[in-house]
Scaffold this active site. Structure first.
Site, PDB file in Angstrom:
ATOM      1  N   SER A  31      15.508  21.032 -16.037  1.00 10.81           N
ATOM      2  CA  SER A  31      14.327  21.827 -16.354  1.00 10.81           C
ATOM      3  C   SER A  31      14.772  23.089 -17.071  1.00 10.81           C
ATOM      4  CB  SER A  31      13.602  22.174 -15.053  1.00 10.81           C
ATOM      5  OG  SER A  31      12.774  23.312 -15.248  1.00 10.81           O
ATOM      6  N   LYS A  81      16.390  21.311 -10.847  1.00 13.90           N
ATOM      7  CA  LYS A  81      15.701  20.055 -11.144  1.00 13.90           C
ATOM      8  C   LYS A  81      16.581  19.011 -11.827  1.00 13.90           C
ATOM      9  CE  LYS A  81      11.837  19.094 -10.816  1.00 13.90           C
ATOM     10  NZ  LYS A  81      10.675  19.560 -11.568  1.00 13.90           N
ATOM     11  N   GLU A  84       9.715   8.039 -16.610  1.00 14.72           N
ATOM     12  CA  GLU A  84       8.374   8.554 -16.921  1.00 14.72           C
ATOM     13  C   GLU A  84       7.959   8.186 -18.347  1.00 14.72           C
ATOM     14  OE1 GLU A  84       7.793  12.637 -14.660  1.00 14.72           O
ATOM     15  OE2 GLU A  84       9.798  12.453 -15.488  1.00 14.72           O
ATOM     16  N   HIS A 134       0.830  -1.219   0.000  1.00 14.17           N
ATOM     17  CA  HIS A 134       0.000   0.000   0.000  1.00 14.17           C
ATOM     18  C   HIS A 134       0.862   1.265   0.000  1.00 14.17           C
ATOM     19  CE1 HIS A 134      -3.317  -2.713   1.249  1.00 14.17           C
ATOM     20  NE2 HIS A 134      -2.371  -3.259   1.987  1.00 14.17           N
TER      21      HIS A 134
END
Ligand code: ARG
Length: 450
Positions: free
Chosen positions: A274, A280, A287, A153
């Site tokens: 970024s 970043k 992804e 979970h």
């Protein structure tokens, strides 16, 4: 090719609408291999003389070389790869080229080509899966003793090791390879000789053709042979499943490289910055892997939906099987390669992993097990430990620092020895459990079996 029956030319719009050469040109090596095997059977059956067979074989080999060299002009007006090659062959060698299509149809031809294509690509995908497995096994060996929390979970559950976590994916990929090989064995039979749908009045030696093309046998029903695409659906499922596994791995890595987890450092070469926020470092490979998996599943749906309403045998809808097939094959090969490279270069942050696993709450189950070993039934033990956990939270005292004897006399002083990650992992020696020794043994087992 069908000028005999028609008086009008095909509309340019229909030509553009119906062509498949823009994508099925990729079948050319298989189309040529199939044609040579077919021509050899025609020769053996006395339909071609030696000279005709030789000129067909030579002509096809030359066309193949020209396509590879980029010296072949594919024509949309010739619709697909089969007609492009046949028409060019006839242009080059004359009348013998016109005999090649005896006792075959584009229907058994395309069925043969796609089976050969699938077989070749299954081998390439399996070997890319193997490479990724080897990378995972090496990283698992490196971090066999790096303790981290295992989650259910997405809540910290019990301690495991990074090696154990990574080897879970090696297991999944092993099943993906088994599915690929299973799918390969089912599709590796030759439909050639099934003709348009009902075989032919001209008998060719189908088994000899199949053997020449490396098939394990021949199809036994001409209608099924022409209509079947379940082998493609099966491959698309297998690729989707592999993609789903890699998508879950991506999700683990995406979480692990957040500041909140901080378990892993992906290399600069496998992350992006970024354009706006200078600090970043983004896990784009993970992804995009997760994103591309949507495409893989979509391709499977695409084919299943295209097939579901089709009467047997061939319907032109079936031409739509190839874009999803080619896309899934290209996509999974790229996904596997880039993930292998990224995972080989990743560095685990071992102290962060250990710190996250060091909450004594992760050993609550071990405390219940200790009560069980002293004779308390598990359900009662679970409740006793639950009470200790509640007290720990309420009083804000770590679980291992409570006076457990005050909660219940069933607790003894020795039971506190469970609050050690070393003890906890040492005790997990069952087959499949994450003791250091087990994980190291598993790494060795995989090294020798891969
Ligand atoms: N391009 C077609 C396909 O991919 C080849 C078979 C065409 N057969 C036909 N009867 N029009 O399915």
């Amino acid at each position: 090719m069908w000028k005999g029956r028609f008086t009008q030319d095909t509309s340019t719009l229909v030509e553009k609408f119906g062509e498949s050469i823009s994508y099925d040109w990729r079948l050319f090596p298989h189309d040529i291999a199939g044609s040579i095997a077919h021509a050899r059977a025609q020769f053996k059956a006395g339909l071609l003389n030696q000279e005709e067979f030789d000129s067909i074989e030579k002509g096809l080999r030359e066309i193949e070389a020209d396509i590879i060299a980029g010296n072949f002009e594919f024509r949309t007006s010739l619709e697909d790869i089969h007609m492009n090659i046949e028409s060019e062959l006839t242009r080059r060698i004359g009348a013998a080229g016109g005999k090649l299509h005896t006792a075959r149809s584009r229907n058994d031809q395309v069925a043969t080509d796609t089976r050969l294509y699938c077989r070749t690509q299954i081998d390439a995908i399996s070997s890319a899966v193997l490479t990724l497995q080897k990378v995972l096994v090496e990283q698992a060996g490196r971090y066999a003793e790096t303790v981290m929390p295992g989650y259910t979970h997405l809540q910290r559950g019990q301690p495991v090791t990074v090696g154990h976590h990574l080897l879970a994916y090696v297991e999944m990929l092993q099943r993906d390879k088994a599915r690929l090989s299973d799918c390969r064995s089912r599709l590796n039979i030759s439909p050639l000789g099934s003709g348009a749908l009902a075989g032919s009045t001209i008998n060719l030696d189908r088994e000899a053709i199949a053997a020449e093309l490396g098939f394990d046998g021949v199809t036994h029903n001409s209608m099924d042979a022409i209509a079947a695409r379940d082998h493609i659906a099966e491959l698309l499922f297998t690729i989707s499943m592999c993609g789903v596994h890699l998508s879950r791995l991506s999700e683990d890595l995406i979480l692990w490289c957040t500041s909140e987890f901080g378990f892993v450092q992906l290399s600069d070469a496998h992350t992006t910055g970024s354009s706006l926020m200078p600090q970043k470092k983004n896990p784009d490979v993970c992804e995009i892997t997760r994103g591309k998996t949507g495409r893989l599943v979509g391709n499977l749906m695409n084919l299943l939906v295209a097939m579901k309403g089709l009467p047997i045998t061939y319907n032109r809808d079936l031409q739509e099987d190839k874009p999803p097939l080619f896309d899934s094959v290209d996509t999974i090969l790229l996904v596997l390669a880039v993930n292998a490279e990224m995972i080989a270069a990743m560095e685990m942050c071992e102290e962060k992993c250990l710190a996250a696993a060091s909450d004594p709450m992760l050993l609550a189950t071990d405390l219940a097990d200790a009560l069980v070993k002293s004779g308390v039934p598990f359900r009662s033990a679970h409740e006793l430990v639950g009470r200790a956990v509640a007290e720990s939270i309420q009083r804000n005292v770590p679980l291992d620092q409570l006076d457990l004897g005050k909660i219940d006399p069933a607790y003894t002083d020795e039971m506190k020895s469970v609050f050690s990650l070393e003890v906890a992992l040492k005790a997990r020696t069952n087959i499949g459990a994450p003791s250091f020794e087990n994980v190291k043994r598993e790494v060795e087992r995989w090294r020798s079996c891969l």
